[in-house]
Design a protein around this motif. Structure first.
Motif, PDB file in Angstrom:
ATOM      1  N   ASN A  98      63.220  28.631 -48.934  1.00  0.00           N
ATOM      2  CA  ASN A  98      63.724  27.875 -50.073  1.00  0.00           C
ATOM      3  C   ASN A  98      64.969  27.069 -49.711  1.00  0.00           C
ATOM      4  OD1 ASN A  98      62.045  28.588 -52.482  1.00  0.00           O
ATOM      5  ND2 ASN A  98      62.636  30.656 -51.893  1.00  0.00           N
ATOM      6  N   ARG A  99      65.798  27.624 -48.832  1.00  0.00           N
ATOM      7  CA  ARG A  99      67.072  26.981 -48.509  1.00  0.00           C
ATOM      8  C   ARG A  99      67.037  26.460 -47.073  1.00  0.00           C
ATOM      9  NH1 ARG A  99      72.269  27.686 -46.655  1.00  0.00           N
ATOM     10  NH2 ARG A  99      73.852  26.658 -47.969  1.00  0.00           N
ATOM     11  N   LEU A 130      62.925  21.926 -52.420  1.00  0.00           N
ATOM     12  CA  LEU A 130      63.720  22.840 -51.611  1.00  0.00           C
ATOM     13  C   LEU A 130      65.205  22.513 -51.702  1.00  0.00           C
ATOM     14  CD1 LEU A 130      61.395  22.736 -48.493  1.00  0.00           C
ATOM     15  CD2 LEU A 130      61.560  24.598 -50.139  1.00  0.00           C
ATOM     16  N   THR A 231      56.973  29.087 -49.833  1.00  0.00           N
ATOM     17  CA  THR A 231      58.099  29.100 -50.760  1.00  0.00           C
ATOM     18  C   THR A 231      57.898  30.134 -51.845  1.00  0.00           C
ATOM     19  OG1 THR A 231      57.083  27.397 -52.137  1.00  0.00           O
ATOM     20  CG2 THR A 231      58.561  26.656 -50.382  1.00  0.00           C
ATOM     21  N   GLU A 232      59.032  30.526 -52.422  1.00  0.00           N
ATOM     22  CA  GLU A 232      59.023  31.495 -53.512  1.00  0.00           C
ATOM     23  C   GLU A 232      59.996  31.018 -54.559  1.00  0.00           C
ATOM     24  OE1 GLU A 232      59.448  36.296 -53.914  1.00  0.00           O
ATOM     25  OE2 GLU A 232      60.990  35.233 -52.811  1.00  0.00           O
ATOM     26  N   THR A 233      59.566  30.909 -55.780  1.00  0.00           N
ATOM     27  CA  THR A 233      60.430  30.510 -56.865  1.00  0.00           C
ATOM     28  C   THR A 233      61.192  31.718 -57.362  1.00  0.00           C
ATOM     29  OG1 THR A 233      58.872  28.810 -57.550  1.00  0.00           O
ATOM     30  CG2 THR A 233      60.556  29.439 -59.143  1.00  0.00           C
TER      31      THR A 233
END
Length: 234
Positions: A98-99, A130, A231-233
């Motif tokens: 994500n980062r 992202l 990715t993970e929200t």
């Protein structure tokens, strides 16, 4: 010995053309002194075994890697042949990304990410939702695109390490940040100005996932994102 003036960069023995024979001989003296203080083993392993390495290892058993694959894999193969085996975990598809931390600067000016490439990278990462942060080291001047999160850090190793460790993915133009990220099991993507730059020196995660693209041919960057981005929200 690292603090000696003629050893603050590449030791003169490996840069005789620019530094001269006198400085090269001095660097041999201090490097050998440092090796004697730091390494109790009677064996030394170098990524290559040329005349310089043989001089530095004089009096000890010296080994050189084959240089047929990737430096990390070569070291693993070497130590496994000596009876040491370490299980290496694969980074691919094991971390949520994500980062993103981008370090655009490099010691050599021609290796720095230029504004047009930075714009392409950041826009693509933003399009994918992202979080992107550009990290600059004190004293560096890099042309940054507007509306980009920029973090300036002191020129101290601790701050560089902390910035890298905060990332889920590091994008770098310089080998030092890239290899530090690999040490902390952080996925790495490397941009290089040289299309045929040897992948021998890539961090292992980048080598295994073909995480490298040249400045002018960025298609592999998009391919890498499509194949490796998970990715993970939150």
């Amino acid at each position: 010995f690292i603090g000696e003036q003629f050893l603050t960069d590449v030791p003169a023995i490996f840069d005789i053309k620019n530094r001269g024979v006198t400085q090269a001989l001095k660097s041999i003296k201090y490097l050998r002194k440092g090796i004697a203080k730091s390494f109790l083993s009677s064996e030394l392993v170098f990524d290559r075994l040329g005349w310089r390495e043989r001089i530095l290892g004089l009096g000890r058993t010296t080994h050189g890697l084959c240089r047929n694959k990737n430096i990390y894999i070569e070291y693993e193969d070497f130590f496994e042949s000596r009876g040491y085996k370490k299980e290496i975990k694969s980074i691919k598809q094991t971390k949520f990304i994500n980062r993103i931390v981008v370090i655009p600067s490099a010691r050599m000016p021609h290796r720095r990410l230029q504004k047009s490439l930075m714009t392409e990278i950041v826009n693509e990462l933003n399009r994918r939702g992202l979080e992107v942060e550009v990290v600059l080291i004190e004293g560096e001047v890099v042309d940054i695109i507007d509306n980009t999160k920029v973090k300036k850090i002191p020129r101290e190793f601790e701050f560089l390490i902390n910035s890298i460790k905060s990332a889920d993915l590091l994008i770098s133009a310089d080998s030092l940040p890239a290899h530090l990220a690999a040490f902390f099991d952080i996925p790495v993507f490397v941009f290089t100005p040289t299309p045929n730059w040897s992948n021998y020196w890539l961090p292992k995660s980048a080598y295994n996932t073909i995480g490298m693209a040249s400045f002018n041919v960025t298609s592999q960057f998009y391919t890498w994102l499509n194949e490796n981005l998970k990715t993970e929200t939150l």
